[in-house]
Design a protein around this motif. Structure first.
Motif, PDB file in Angstrom:
ATOM      1  N   THR A 230      -6.619 -53.799  -4.125  1.00  0.00           N
ATOM      2  CA  THR A 230      -7.396 -53.113  -3.095  1.00  0.00           C
ATOM      3  C   THR A 230      -6.932 -51.673  -2.929  1.00  0.00           C
ATOM      4  N   LEU A 231      -5.621 -51.471  -3.033  1.00  0.00           N
ATOM      5  CA  LEU A 231      -5.059 -50.135  -2.833  1.00  0.00           C
ATOM      6  C   LEU A 231      -5.315 -49.209  -4.023  1.00  0.00           C
ATOM      7  N   ASN A 232      -5.404 -49.782  -5.228  1.00  0.00           N
ATOM      8  CA  ASN A 232      -5.534 -48.955  -6.434  1.00  0.00           C
ATOM      9  C   ASN A 232      -6.712 -47.978  -6.383  1.00  0.00           C
ATOM     10  N   PRO A 233      -7.941 -48.432  -6.008  1.00  0.00           N
ATOM     11  CA  PRO A 233      -9.049 -47.467  -5.949  1.00  0.00           C
ATOM     12  C   PRO A 233      -8.794 -46.366  -4.931  1.00  0.00           C
ATOM     13  N   LEU A 234      -8.166 -46.707  -3.801  1.00  0.00           N
ATOM     14  CA  LEU A 234      -7.862 -45.695  -2.791  1.00  0.00           C
ATOM     15  C   LEU A 234      -6.873 -44.674  -3.331  1.00  0.00           C
ATOM     16  N   ILE A 235      -5.865 -45.142  -4.067  1.00  0.00           N
ATOM     17  CA  ILE A 235      -4.860 -44.247  -4.640  1.00  0.00           C
ATOM     18  C   ILE A 235      -5.517 -43.267  -5.607  1.00  0.00           C
ATOM     19  N   TYR A 236      -6.385 -43.770  -6.475  1.00  0.00           N
ATOM     20  CA  TYR A 236      -7.005 -42.905  -7.477  1.00  0.00           C
ATOM     21  C   TYR A 236      -8.041 -41.961  -6.875  1.00  0.00           C
ATOM     22  N   THR A 237      -8.753 -42.395  -5.844  1.00  0.00           N
ATOM     23  CA  THR A 237      -9.780 -41.528  -5.260  1.00  0.00           C
ATOM     24  C   THR A 237      -9.177 -40.503  -4.310  1.00  0.00           C
ATOM     25  N   LEU A 238      -8.136 -40.886  -3.557  1.00  0.00           N
ATOM     26  CA  LEU A 238      -7.554 -39.969  -2.587  1.00  0.00           C
ATOM     27  C   LEU A 238      -6.726 -38.873  -3.245  1.00  0.00           C
ATOM     28  N   ARG A 239      -6.160 -39.158  -4.431  1.00  0.00           N
ATOM     29  CA  ARG A 239      -5.264 -38.213  -5.078  1.00  0.00           C
ATOM     30  C   ARG A 239      -5.911 -37.492  -6.261  1.00  0.00           C
ATOM     31  N   ASN A 240      -7.175 -37.770  -6.525  1.00  0.00           N
ATOM     32  CA  ASN A 240      -7.775 -37.237  -7.742  1.00  0.00           C
ATOM     33  C   ASN A 240      -9.046 -36.470  -7.414  1.00  0.00           C
ATOM     34  N   ARG A 241      -9.032 -35.170  -7.697  1.00  0.00           N
ATOM     35  CA  ARG A 241     -10.198 -34.341  -7.367  1.00  0.00           C
ATOM     36  C   ARG A 241     -11.398 -34.686  -8.235  1.00  0.00           C
ATOM     37  N   ASP A 242     -11.159 -35.066  -9.495  1.00  0.00           N
ATOM     38  CA  ASP A 242     -12.274 -35.422 -10.385  1.00  0.00           C
ATOM     39  C   ASP A 242     -13.034 -36.625  -9.845  1.00  0.00           C
ATOM     40  N   VAL A 243     -12.276 -37.644  -9.409  1.00  0.00           N
ATOM     41  CA  VAL A 243     -12.918 -38.850  -8.884  1.00  0.00           C
ATOM     42  C   VAL A 243     -13.652 -38.542  -7.592  1.00  0.00           C
ATOM     43  N   LYS A 244     -13.022 -37.771  -6.713  1.00  0.00           N
ATOM     44  CA  LYS A 244     -13.683 -37.425  -5.451  1.00  0.00           C
ATOM     45  C   LYS A 244     -14.949 -36.603  -5.699  1.00  0.00           C
ATOM     46  N   GLY A 245     -14.870 -35.705  -6.703  1.00  0.00           N
ATOM     47  CA  GLY A 245     -16.058 -34.934  -7.040  1.00  0.00           C
ATOM     48  C   GLY A 245     -17.171 -35.808  -7.585  1.00  0.00           C
ATOM     49  N   ALA A 246     -16.806 -36.773  -8.441  1.00  0.00           N
ATOM     50  CA  ALA A 246     -17.804 -37.689  -8.999  1.00  0.00           C
ATOM     51  C   ALA A 246     -18.413 -38.564  -7.911  1.00  0.00           C
ATOM     52  N   LEU A 247     -17.571 -38.999  -6.960  1.00  0.00           N
ATOM     53  CA  LEU A 247     -18.080 -39.795  -5.839  1.00  0.00           C
ATOM     54  C   LEU A 247     -19.059 -38.977  -5.001  1.00  0.00           C
ATOM     55  N   GLY A 248     -18.723 -37.699  -4.784  1.00  0.00           N
ATOM     56  CA  GLY A 248     -19.628 -36.838  -4.028  1.00  0.00           C
ATOM     57  C   GLY A 248     -20.959 -36.680  -4.726  1.00  0.00           C
ATOM     58  N   ARG A 249     -20.926 -36.479  -6.045  1.00  0.00           N
ATOM     59  CA  ARG A 249     -22.182 -36.335  -6.799  1.00  0.00           C
ATOM     60  C   ARG A 249     -22.977 -37.640  -6.797  1.00  0.00           C
ATOM     61  N   LEU A 250     -22.260 -38.779  -6.841  1.00  0.00           N
ATOM     62  CA  LEU A 250     -22.940 -40.075  -6.872  1.00  0.00           C
ATOM     63  C   LEU A 250     -23.647 -40.357  -5.549  1.00  0.00           C
ATOM     64  N   PHE A 251     -22.917 -40.152  -4.439  1.00  0.00           N
ATOM     65  CA  PHE A 251     -23.473 -40.542  -3.138  1.00  0.00           C
ATOM     66  C   PHE A 251     -24.393 -39.481  -2.538  1.00  0.00           C
ATOM     67  N   HIS A 252     -24.311 -38.258  -3.076  1.00  0.00           N
ATOM     68  CA  HIS A 252     -25.234 -37.233  -2.592  1.00  0.00           C
ATOM     69  C   HIS A 252     -26.473 -37.107  -3.482  1.00  0.00           C
ATOM     70  N   GLY A 253     -26.540 -37.985  -4.481  1.00  0.00           N
ATOM     71  CA  GLY A 253     -27.742 -38.040  -5.297  1.00  0.00           C
ATOM     72  C   GLY A 253     -27.944 -36.850  -6.198  1.00  0.00           C
ATOM     73  N   ASP A 254     -26.796 -36.205  -6.617  1.00  0.00           N
ATOM     74  CA  ASP A 254     -26.899 -35.040  -7.512  1.00  0.00           C
ATOM     75  C   ASP A 254     -27.215 -35.531  -8.919  1.00  0.00           C
ATOM     76  N   ARG A 255     -28.375 -35.163  -9.402  1.00  0.00           N
ATOM     77  CA  ARG A 255     -28.792 -35.610 -10.736  1.00  0.00           C
ATOM     78  C   ARG A 255     -28.063 -34.864 -11.842  1.00  0.00           C
ATOM     79  N   ASP A 256     -27.654 -33.662 -11.543  1.00  0.00           N
ATOM     80  CA  ASP A 256     -26.997 -32.858 -12.585  1.00  0.00           C
ATOM     81  C   ASP A 256     -25.498 -33.111 -12.529  1.00  0.00           C
ATOM     82  N   LEU A 257     -25.062 -34.264 -13.041  1.00  0.00           N
ATOM     83  CA  LEU A 257     -23.675 -34.653 -12.955  1.00  0.00           C
ATOM     84  C   LEU A 257     -22.790 -33.764 -13.800  1.00  0.00           C
ATOM     85  N   GLY A 258     -23.322 -33.132 -14.767  1.00  0.00           N
ATOM     86  CA  GLY A 258     -22.492 -32.297 -15.627  1.00  0.00           C
ATOM     87  C   GLY A 258     -22.259 -30.919 -15.027  1.00  0.00           C
ATOM     88  N   SER A 259     -22.952 -30.561 -13.934  1.00  0.00           N
ATOM     89  CA  SER A 259     -22.795 -29.225 -13.388  1.00  0.00           C
ATOM     90  C   SER A 259     -21.559 -29.105 -12.541  1.00  0.00           C
TER      91      SER A 259
END
Length: 311
Positions: free
Chosen positions: A282-311
């Motif tokens: 349970t803690l592993n996803p929190l560790i990787y998302t809280l400490r990793n800007r790439d993952v947080k950025g990908a989560l933001g693009r996923l939940f904000h519906g950004d179609r241009d994921l490569g931008s």
């Protein structure tokens, strides 16, 4: 084993001596399991669809997430069923399946964490050659070795454990079917089995841990030679999440498999096992998302519906 015979069923004692604690654990385990499923699924999803995460690190993280989902699923549903009422039985067939799957996946995770440490070493110590070193073919081969090592370890340990004569002993003093607890049901000398378990634990627990420590020793030496605060920060950003996950996983699983044989250790071991099979995933996803800007950025693009994921 005849799975249709009630006499062959096992009784998982678990936490039955503490009924009030069982009610609390039911809620904690259920919430943790749901969070694990959601968190790991999101990591697998974003690693698969976001072009920015098409890297060896996230390829290996996807495999680690899949291992965690399968490991918890092999244990938690039965645990929840046992925590909700007086029935604590598990059929011999289901016990054998649980033993096979949990042991294989636990072994696979040990090796995967070592492979991820090597990836960190290549990223920090060989940055100019990282893409050549961690090429897709090598990543797939290392992931395959991790899965095969888990299967191989399981075939050896599980067959030896399940074929030990029990003489009618059915009471397993744990909340799931695992090798150390099942060996104690045998009515013959288990010295050879215990030696085999110790050797397997030495190879599949301590050897990957040794490889992890060697990788990070080289990482620390490389950063020290640079003598740069920025290099330290970059290395910490690359390796910090993995180090936290390794500490949580190895700190608990080593205590379970390498512990004294006593009633206190048995009780203590159940809570440690609960931590590494339920809480740590349970803690592993929190560790990787809280400490990793790439993952947080990908989560933001996923939940904000950004179609241009490569931008």
């Amino acid at each position: 084993m005849n799975s249709s015979s009630a006499e062959d069923d096992f009784i998982l004692v678990g936490f039955s001596g503490q009924p009030n604690l069982e009610k609390i654990l039911f809620v904690v385990v259920l919430v943790s399991y749901l969070l694990t499923l959601v968190g790991k699924t999101i990591i697998i999803l974003i690693s698969s669809i976001d072009p920015n995460l098409k890297t060896p690190m996230y390829f290996l993280l996807t495999h680690l997430s899949l291992v965690d989902i399968c490991l918890t699923t092999s244990i938690v549903p039965q645990l929840l069923w046992n925590l909700r009422g007086p029935a604590k039985t598990i059929t011999a067939l289901r016990c054998a399946v649980q033993l096979y799957i949990s042991l294989a996946l636990g072994s696979t995770e040990c090796v995967l964490l070592a492979v991820m440490a090597f990836d960190d070493y290549a990223a920090v110590c060989k940055p100019l050659h990282y893409a050549a070193v961690m090429n897709p073919r090598l990543c797939q081969a290392l992931a395959g070795v991790a899965w095969l090592s888990g299967v191989g370890n399981t075939l050896i340990q599980s067959i030896v454990t399940l074929w030990l004569p029990r003489c009618g002993h059915r009471w397993l003093h744990h909340f799931f079917c695992m090798v150390p607890s099942m060996i104690k049901l045998a009515c013959v000398s288990v010295q050879a089995s215990e030696v085999q378990l110790f050797i397997a634990s030495l190879v599949l627990l301590l050897l990957p841990l040794a490889l992890i420590l060697v990788s990070y020793r080289h990482i620390v030496n490389a950063v020290i030679r640079i003598k740069s605060v920025q290099a330290w920060c970059k290395a910490l950003g690359t390796c910090g999440s993995h180090l936290m996950v390794v500490s949580l996983f190895y700190g608990t699983i080593t205590a379970v498999y390498i512990q004294p044989d006593s009633s206190y250790a048995c009780t203590y071991g159940k809570f440690i096992s609960l931590f590494y099979t339920v809480v740590t995933p349970t803690l592993n996803p929190l560790i990787y998302t809280l400490r990793n800007r790439d993952v947080k950025g990908a989560l933001g693009r996923l939940f904000h519906g950004d179609r241009d994921l490569g931008s």
